[in-house]
Motif scaffolding. Structure first.
Motif, PDB file in Angstrom:
ATOM      1  N   VAL A 144       0.836  -1.204   0.000  1.00 27.28           N
ATOM      2  CA  VAL A 144       0.000   0.000   0.000  1.00 27.28           C
ATOM      3  C   VAL A 144       0.870   1.252   0.000  1.00 27.28           C
ATOM      4  N   ILE A 145       1.909   1.255   0.815  1.00 27.65           N
ATOM      5  CA  ILE A 145       2.819   2.405   0.879  1.00 27.65           C
ATOM      6  C   ILE A 145       3.494   2.613  -0.478  1.00 27.65           C
ATOM      7  N   ALA A 146       3.904   1.518  -1.123  1.00 26.76           N
ATOM      8  CA  ALA A 146       4.568   1.623  -2.420  1.00 26.76           C
ATOM      9  C   ALA A 146       3.635   2.208  -3.491  1.00 26.76           C
ATOM     10  N   ARG A 147       2.346   1.892  -3.408  1.00 23.41           N
ATOM     11  CA  ARG A 147       1.380   2.425  -4.377  1.00 23.41           C
ATOM     12  C   ARG A 147       1.039   3.881  -4.077  1.00 23.41           C
ATOM     13  N   GLY A 148       1.219   4.287  -2.831  1.00 25.33           N
ATOM     14  CA  GLY A 148       0.884   5.643  -2.418  1.00 25.33           C
ATOM     15  C   GLY A 148      -0.565   5.739  -1.960  1.00 25.33           C
ATOM     16  N   VAL A 149      -0.793   6.524  -0.930  1.00 26.13           N
ATOM     17  CA  VAL A 149      -2.144   6.713  -0.402  1.00 26.13           C
ATOM     18  C   VAL A 149      -2.342   8.176  -0.049  1.00 26.13           C
ATOM     19  N   SER A 150      -3.592   8.580  -0.009  1.00 21.98           N
ATOM     20  CA  SER A 150      -3.911   9.941   0.409  1.00 21.98           C
ATOM     21  C   SER A 150      -3.677  10.066   1.909  1.00 21.98           C
ATOM     22  N   ALA A 151      -3.588  11.301   2.369  1.00 19.04           N
ATOM     23  CA  ALA A 151      -3.412  11.541   3.810  1.00 19.04           C
ATOM     24  C   ALA A 151      -4.597  10.958   4.574  1.00 19.04           C
ATOM     25  N   ARG A 152      -5.806  11.118   4.065  1.00  6.67           N
ATOM     26  CA  ARG A 152      -7.000  10.595   4.735  1.00  6.67           C
ATOM     27  C   ARG A 152      -6.947   9.082   4.850  1.00  6.67           C
ATOM     28  N   ARG A 153      -6.550   8.413   3.752  1.00  7.66           N
ATOM     29  CA  ARG A 153      -6.448   6.942   3.779  1.00  7.66           C
ATOM     30  C   ARG A 153      -5.358   6.500   4.743  1.00  7.66           C
TER      31      ARG A 153
END
Length: 115
Positions: free
Chosen positions: A71-80
């Motif tokens: 998940v970190i490698a794909r990137g997430v929004s601050a909210r997620r």
């Protein structure tokens, strides 16, 4: 050792964790303690068996979203990211309420479902 499989009886994807330990009273503490935890943020134990002297396994549902490293490698929004951290905290809190201490908590051991 971790294997992924499909349980034909339950018709669901599962993860099977095989572990080795010294025979005795403490050998099966991990699945025994995990099975007592009731939380949406901790995988339920579906089954567990000893298979040979010192070897056993337990079965949990398989999560298809990968682990937190993915998940970190794909990137997430601050909210997620906040939602994920809250989920981890809820899960750890549920474990601690049952006097269970996860001794290897890291992104690779936090599995995600529905990502």
């Amino acid at each position: 050792y971790l294997f992924f499989a499909h349980n034909r009886v339950l018709d669901r994807a599962v993860a099977i964790k095989f572990y080795e330990g010294e025979p005795g009273a403490g050998q099966h503490l991990e699945p025994n303690q995990l099975a007592r935890i009731r939380s949406d943020n901790v995988l339920p134990v579906l089954d567990a068996h000893a298979v040979a002297d010192g070897w056993a396994y337990f079965v949990t549902p398989r999560c298809h979203g990968g682990d937190l490293d993915d998940v970190i490698a794909r990137g997430v929004s601050a909210r997620r990211a906040v939602d994920i951290v809250q989920g981890v905290c809820h899960g750890v809190s549920a474990m601690h309420a049952e006097r269970f201490l996860h001794r290897d908590l890291k992104p690779g051991n936090i599995v995600m479902d529905g990502e």
